[in-house]
Design an enzyme around this catalytic site. Structure first.
Site, PDB file in Angstrom:
ATOM      1  N   HIS A 187      23.060 123.825  74.250  1.00  0.00           N
ATOM      2  CA  HIS A 187      24.176 123.014  73.746  1.00  0.00           C
ATOM      3  C   HIS A 187      25.488 123.760  73.989  1.00  0.00           C
ATOM      4  CE1 HIS A 187      26.112 119.994  71.310  1.00  0.00           C
ATOM      5  NE2 HIS A 187      26.774 120.971  70.710  1.00  0.00           N
ATOM      6  N   GLU A 217      26.067 129.653  79.949  1.00  0.00           N
ATOM      7  CA  GLU A 217      24.793 128.911  79.883  1.00  0.00           C
ATOM      8  C   GLU A 217      23.818 129.398  80.949  1.00  0.00           C
ATOM      9  OE1 GLU A 217      25.933 124.593  78.011  1.00  0.00           O
ATOM     10  OE2 GLU A 217      25.666 124.696  80.159  1.00  0.00           O
ATOM     11  N   ASP A 262      20.246 118.452  67.769  1.00  0.00           N
ATOM     12  CA  ASP A 262      21.020 119.700  67.787  1.00  0.00           C
ATOM     13  C   ASP A 262      20.819 120.503  66.503  1.00  0.00           C
ATOM     14  OD1 ASP A 262      22.003 119.010  70.285  1.00  0.00           O
ATOM     15  OD2 ASP A 262      23.804 118.068  69.489  1.00  0.00           O
ATOM     16  N   ASP A 315      13.740 120.410  67.137  1.00  0.00           N
ATOM     17  CA  ASP A 315      12.920 119.812  66.090  1.00  0.00           C
ATOM     18  C   ASP A 315      13.234 118.318  66.056  1.00  0.00           C
ATOM     19  OD1 ASP A 315      15.313 119.605  64.771  1.00  0.00           O
ATOM     20  OD2 ASP A 315      14.859 121.094  63.230  1.00  0.00           O
ATOM     21  N   ASN A 351      22.198 123.881  85.139  1.00  0.00           N
ATOM     22  CA  ASN A 351      21.290 124.751  84.370  1.00  0.00           C
ATOM     23  C   ASN A 351      19.908 124.782  85.002  1.00  0.00           C
ATOM     24  OD1 ASN A 351      22.455 125.952  81.728  1.00  0.00           O
ATOM     25  ND2 ASN A 351      23.387 123.920  81.924  1.00  0.00           N
ATOM     26  N   MET A 367      20.112 113.462  78.408  1.00  0.00           N
ATOM     27  CA  MET A 367      21.001 112.715  77.522  1.00  0.00           C
ATOM     28  C   MET A 367      20.283 111.670  76.660  1.00  0.00           C
ATOM     29  SD  MET A 367      23.617 114.370  78.057  1.00  0.00           S
ATOM     30  CE  MET A 367      24.908 113.491  77.185  1.00  0.00           C
ATOM     31  N   ARG A 368      19.043 111.976  76.287  1.00  0.00           N
ATOM     32  CA  ARG A 368      18.308 111.059  75.409  1.00  0.00           C
ATOM     33  C   ARG A 368      17.762 111.821  74.215  1.00  0.00           C
ATOM     34  NH1 ARG A 368      17.120 106.098  77.232  1.00  0.00           N
ATOM     35  NH2 ARG A 368      18.248 105.940  79.180  1.00  0.00           N
ATOM     36  N   HIS A 374      29.664 127.006  81.258  1.00  0.00           N
ATOM     37  CA  HIS A 374      28.558 126.994  82.217  1.00  0.00           C
ATOM     38  C   HIS A 374      28.147 128.402  82.638  1.00  0.00           C
ATOM     39  CE1 HIS A 374      28.295 122.637  83.904  1.00  0.00           C
ATOM     40  NE2 HIS A 374      27.427 122.876  82.968  1.00  0.00           N
TER      41      HIS A 374
END
Ligand code: GRF
Length: 212
Positions: A121, A186, A157, A153, A26, A102-103, A183
């Site tokens: 997502h 995306e 998700d 926010d 991405n 990934m956090r 993908h």
């Protein structure tokens, strides 16, 4: 000459920070859109929480500042987020894109960029949130899934949705085949969402996003 032109179109618009942990396909789509003047923003810095993230290599190859912020050297999630914020501030970032980061960001981070953080997502939220959406979609036996780009926010998700597009699931779909098709969507949707946000045409009314 061609190079100078490419540079000038890729530098228009607000400074964008991109946060990645993995492959960075991405990110690559955002880089390409920037080069062809479709992003409406300038990628100012790429940050990763993993030193070996391929995304950092893609950033360096594109001549972008690429910064590894090591989570192990921060005492808490908030302390790590403050370090991310410092890097973003140093590059005068105004908009943030999570691209496979990934956090979970703490409120410390989210409140610094209200309505200015995007996430992508690989499912149609609010269905199949979480880190294993593709697998969850297939295990559930869903016939349709898709892609969601939303504002971030303080819940995972959860924020208001900018763009969504459906992807049909074939009878012999595997996680790998679904990932390829997701993908493709995306990589088309994310640059469009950034361009919309960067244009200042996005207004949020409760959960609804309105394009002026
Ligand atoms: C994407 O599928 C995105 O939806 C999810 O993480 C994945 C990142 O892929 N949040 P890549 O690193 O951009 O290839």
């Amino acid at each position: 000459m061609a190079r100078a032109h490419r540079r000038s179109v890729s530098e228009a618009g607000p400074a964008l920070g991109v946060l990645c942990s993995g492959q960075g396909t991405n990110l690559q789509a955002l880089i390409s859109a920037g080069r062809s003047g479709r992003l409406g923003a300038r990628i100012a810095v790429v940050i990763s929480d993993r030193a070996d993230a391929h995304a950092l290599r893609r950033a360096r190859r594109a001549g972008l500042p690429a910064v590894f912020v090591d989570p192990k050297t921060s005492a808490s999630r908030e302390a790590f987020d403050r370090r991310l914020l410092e890097v973003l501030a140093a590059h005068r970032v105004r908009l943030v894109c999570l691209a496979g980061f990934m956090r979970i960001l703490s409120p410390v981070f989210v409140r610094r960029y209200p309505g200015r953080i995007l996430n992508i997502h690989p499912a149609l939220l609010p269905a199949f949130p979480g880190a294993r959406a593709l697998r969850d979609v297939l295990v559930w036996g869903a016939r349709v899934t898709g892609v969601t780009v939303h504002l971030v926010d303080e819940r995972v998700d959860h924020g208001p949705i900018l763009l969504q597009e459906a992807v049909a699931i074939g009878p012999r779909e595997t996680e790998a085949s679904l990932l390829r098709r997701v993908h493709r969507v995306e990589h088309r949707l994310y640059p469009r969402a950034v361009a919309l946000l960067a244009s200042g045409r996005v207004r949020v009314d409760g959960r609804r996003v309105i394009f002026r």
